[in-house]
Scaffold this active site. Sequence first.
Site, PDB file in Angstrom:
ATOM      1  N   GLU A  90       0.832  -1.210   0.000  1.00 47.97           N
ATOM      2  CA  GLU A  90       0.000   0.000   0.000  1.00 47.97           C
ATOM      3  C   GLU A  90       0.865   1.258   0.000  1.00 47.97           C
ATOM      4  O   GLU A  90       1.934   1.281   0.604  1.00 47.97           O
ATOM      5  CB  GLU A  90      -0.818   0.044   1.286  1.00 47.97           C
ATOM      6  N   CYS A 103       3.281   8.545   1.041  1.00 49.49           N
ATOM      7  CA  CYS A 103       3.770   7.637   2.076  1.00 49.49           C
ATOM      8  C   CYS A 103       4.092   6.300   1.400  1.00 49.49           C
ATOM      9  O   CYS A 103       3.215   5.638   0.856  1.00 49.49           O
ATOM     10  CB  CYS A 103       2.686   7.480   3.143  1.00 49.49           C
ATOM     11  N   CYS A 110       6.216  -6.639   7.627  1.00 49.95           N
ATOM     12  CA  CYS A 110       7.292  -6.159   8.494  1.00 49.95           C
ATOM     13  C   CYS A 110       7.585  -7.254   9.512  1.00 49.95           C
ATOM     14  O   CYS A 110       6.672  -7.870  10.056  1.00 49.95           O
ATOM     15  CB  CYS A 110       6.879  -4.877   9.207  1.00 49.95           C
ATOM     16  N   CYS A 114       5.540  -5.001  15.984  1.00 52.85           N
ATOM     17  CA  CYS A 114       5.061  -4.082  17.024  1.00 52.85           C
ATOM     18  C   CYS A 114       3.596  -4.409  17.311  1.00 52.85           C
ATOM     19  O   CYS A 114       2.809  -4.650  16.391  1.00 52.85           O
ATOM     20  CB  CYS A 114       5.208  -2.632  16.574  1.00 52.85           C
ATOM     21  N   CYS A 117       0.599  -2.397  15.692  1.00 55.35           N
ATOM     22  CA  CYS A 117       0.682  -2.108  14.251  1.00 55.35           C
ATOM     23  C   CYS A 117       0.110  -3.247  13.435  1.00 55.35           C
ATOM     24  O   CYS A 117       0.494  -4.401  13.602  1.00 55.35           O
ATOM     25  CB  CYS A 117       2.139  -1.854  13.870  1.00 55.35           C
ATOM     26  N   LEU A 214       9.074   6.467  18.753  1.00 57.69           N
ATOM     27  CA  LEU A 214       9.539   6.231  20.122  1.00 57.69           C
ATOM     28  C   LEU A 214       8.480   5.438  20.905  1.00 57.69           C
ATOM     29  O   LEU A 214       8.758   4.367  21.436  1.00 57.69           O
ATOM     30  CB  LEU A 214       9.849   7.573  20.791  1.00 57.69           C
ATOM     31  N   ASN A 215       7.304   6.020  21.030  1.00 49.24           N
ATOM     32  CA  ASN A 215       6.121   5.291  21.537  1.00 49.24           C
ATOM     33  C   ASN A 215       6.163   4.860  22.995  1.00 49.24           C
ATOM     34  O   ASN A 215       5.188   4.294  23.494  1.00 49.24           O
ATOM     35  CB  ASN A 215       5.812   4.060  20.675  1.00 49.24           C
ATOM     36  N   CYS A 332      -6.427   3.226   6.121  1.00 49.20           N
ATOM     37  CA  CYS A 332      -6.038   4.439   5.439  1.00 49.20           C
ATOM     38  C   CYS A 332      -5.782   5.532   6.458  1.00 49.20           C
ATOM     39  O   CYS A 332      -4.761   6.208   6.427  1.00 49.20           O
ATOM     40  CB  CYS A 332      -7.161   4.848   4.502  1.00 49.20           C
TER      41      CYS A 332
HETATM   42  N1  SAH Z   1       8.631   0.825  10.505  1.00 43.86           N
HETATM   43  C1  SAH Z   1       8.756   2.220  10.554  1.00 43.86           C
HETATM   44  C2  SAH Z   1       7.919   2.961   9.546  1.00 43.86           C
HETATM   45  C3  SAH Z   1       6.520   2.457   9.354  1.00 43.86           C
HETATM   46  S1  SAH Z   1       5.445   2.519  10.743  1.00 43.86           S
HETATM   47  C4  SAH Z   1       8.477   2.737  11.946  1.00 43.86           C
HETATM   48  O1  SAH Z   1       8.053   1.955  12.795  1.00 43.86           O
HETATM   49  O2  SAH Z   1       8.728   3.911  12.175  1.00 43.86           O
HETATM   50  C5  SAH Z   1       5.117   4.240  10.780  1.00 43.86           C
HETATM   51  C6  SAH Z   1       4.439   4.765  12.009  1.00 43.86           C
HETATM   52  O3  SAH Z   1       3.117   4.260  12.179  1.00 43.86           O
HETATM   53  C7  SAH Z   1       5.172   4.474  13.304  1.00 43.86           C
HETATM   54  O4  SAH Z   1       5.428   5.697  13.957  1.00 43.86           O
HETATM   55  C8  SAH Z   1       4.191   3.648  14.089  1.00 43.86           C
HETATM   56  O5  SAH Z   1       4.387   3.899  15.451  1.00 43.86           O
HETATM   57  C9  SAH Z   1       2.852   4.137  13.553  1.00 43.86           C
HETATM   58  N2  SAH Z   1       1.742   3.218  13.750  1.00 43.86           N
HETATM   59  C10 SAH Z   1       1.721   1.899  13.521  1.00 43.86           C
HETATM   60  N3  SAH Z   1       0.516   1.381  13.847  1.00 43.86           N
HETATM   61  C11 SAH Z   1      -0.248   2.398  14.284  1.00 43.86           C
HETATM   62  C12 SAH Z   1      -1.599   2.495  14.768  1.00 43.86           C
HETATM   63  N4  SAH Z   1      -2.382   1.429  14.864  1.00 43.86           N
HETATM   64  N5  SAH Z   1      -2.052   3.717  15.140  1.00 43.86           N
HETATM   65  C13 SAH Z   1      -1.271   4.804  15.041  1.00 43.86           C
HETATM   66  N6  SAH Z   1       0.003   4.765  14.582  1.00 43.86           N
HETATM   67  C14 SAH Z   1       0.511   3.580  14.216  1.00 43.86           C
HETATM   68 FE1  SF4 Z   2       7.099  -2.626  11.503  1.00 46.19          FE
HETATM   69 FE2  SF4 Z   2       6.712  -1.739  13.975  1.00 46.19          FE
HETATM   70 FE3  SF4 Z   2       6.953   0.028  11.962  1.00 46.19          FE
HETATM   71 FE4  SF4 Z   2       4.775  -1.539  12.180  1.00 46.19          FE
HETATM   72  S1  SF4 Z   2       5.442   0.088  13.593  1.00 46.19           S
HETATM   73  S2  SF4 Z   2       5.921  -1.135  10.328  1.00 46.19           S
HETATM   74  S3  SF4 Z   2       5.679  -3.448  12.985  1.00 46.19           S
HETATM   75  S4  SF4 Z   2       8.509  -1.406  12.735  1.00 46.19           S
END
Ligand code: SAH
Ligand code: SF4
Length: 342
Positions: A90, A103, A110, A114, A117, A214-215, A332
């Site tokens: 996507e 994007c 991946c 996480c 995600c 960071l999260n 989306c």
């Molecule tokens: N792998 C990379 C880039 C893709 S994820 C990374 O982790 O940075 C991009 C962003 O989407 C990250 O900041 C992640 O924390 C966020 N993200 C993933 N799932 C999410 C969700 N369910 N709600 C809000 N943000 C989310």
């Molecule tokens: Fe991969 Fe984590 Fe980024 Fe999702 S948030 S794309 S699982 S690194």
Amino acid sequence: MKNLRDLTYAELLDIIQELGEKPYRAEQLFGWIYKKLAPQIDSMTDISKALREKLKEGFYIAGSKVLDVKASPDGTQKFLSELEDGSRIESVIIPETGRLTLCVSTQAGCALGCKFCMTGKDGFTRNLTLSELVNQVISANEILGENGRITNIVLMGMGEPLNNYDNVLKFTQVLTDGKGFGFSHNRVTLSTSGVAPGIKRLGAESNVSLAVSLNATTDEVRDSLMPINKKYPLSKLMEALRAYPLKGKRHITIEYVLIKDVNDTIADAKRLAGLLRGIPCKINLIPFNPFPGSKFKRPENAPVMAFGKVLRDAGYMIMIRMSKGAEIEAACGQLRARYDSL
Ligand code: SAH
Ligand code: SF4
């Protein structure tokens, strides 16, 4: 046979010289591939027929197949591409005042898993090739047609860009090369979950903007959300961020997904302010976007605002993406939220 969109300028130069051609031909070809977006080798009208025939023995040009385009009420367009091996990825076009951001996904799936995600939950298929990265930009411009051209790129879709380092680095080179796409370095941002050695390498080898997911503010919470933290704990990650050369850029973007009762307290906000002290950064607060099967919840607006206020009072620049809720299709909206207000 190889797709010409898999070649960097340096690789193209080698090939051209091997074919006994003058080096300026490489520049001409590079322009045809990435600037004029030649759909096939025979479209390159000022390249001699003889050279075109020689090239056709080893190369072709091909785009990705766009299976579906979905538009959200906020103007975002998500499109699904099918790759040569049938994998699907996507990409999202995000219109904002004065810019059109794309994007880009860097992997099919991946591997980092996480917990919050959707991509992470579905597992990993493979790294994307340079042509598959490039084709997302080309498809986006085709979808936009008369309605504009992509002005900014964020590597923030499916996948961990620093785990596909070589192709991603080549992609940033092709994007920012004046002979190619010609994006300014400030208009290309890579988002990582915190692959510390990759951040270090990127700082030395590239000039693109950095965003870090960071999260969490303690290893305990981050371990539970992002398994990569066990490999590169906060101390290592913060060390890599402090050492990241900004090269004229103003800041690193810190992404923080706010999850109800997990990482959204005032104590978390205060710890975050302390953790980031001294790092030129902008903080993007993203209330968690729920998806089917996820155990996490999005916080109410009030705790999100309170979290933001602590950071603002501590002198940080912050951006909050408030919920637009159900009107945006989940996945989306999810990708949209990731990118918002870099
Ligand atoms: N792998 C990379 C880039 C893709 S994820 C990374 O982790 O940075 C991009 C962003 O989407 C990250 O900041 C992640 O924390 C966020 N993200 C993933 N799932 C999410 C969700 N369910 N709600 C809000 N943000 C989310
Ligand atoms: Fe991969 Fe984590 Fe980024 Fe999702 S948030 S794309 S699982 S690194």
